[in-house]
Design a protein around this motif. Sequence first.
Motif: not given
Length: 139
Positions: A19-23, A38-44, A72-75
């Motif tokens: 649950g650490k990830w936002l969408d 800052s943000l870390y954005i993972l795009i899949t 980072y805030v995880l996205v």
Amino acid sequence: MKFIFLFLSLVCFSFAMDGKWLDDYDEAIKVAKKEHKSLYILITSETCRWCRKFESTTLQDEAVIDDLTKRYVLVHLDRDYSFLPDFVKVKRVPKHYFVTNDSKEIYSFLGYWDELDFRSFLVDVDKEYIKKRKKGILK
């Protein structure tokens, strides 16, 4: 059927990441500003096997997740279904973006990386952030 697969993939990914990830990018910006991160954005994408491998290996490593969540805030966004911010230009995935909480790109890279290589990229992100701050590109 495609929707069911996407839904199940996102549910599994969410549980795997505790649950650490936002969408939602806009919500992530608000959280990042509040937490001064800052943000870390993972795009899949749902059909990307390298995305699944990255999620099931690298992102299961406790040291990687600890490093990420401290700074980072995880996205997690889906290339095909999520709202993507204007600065995101992605054709191939997995794509990794590191972004300030005012939506300025710090660093980005493409692909699957194992735990050791990914953590070395985190050092590169720090170096790039310092370099861009010295040049006045970032605050």
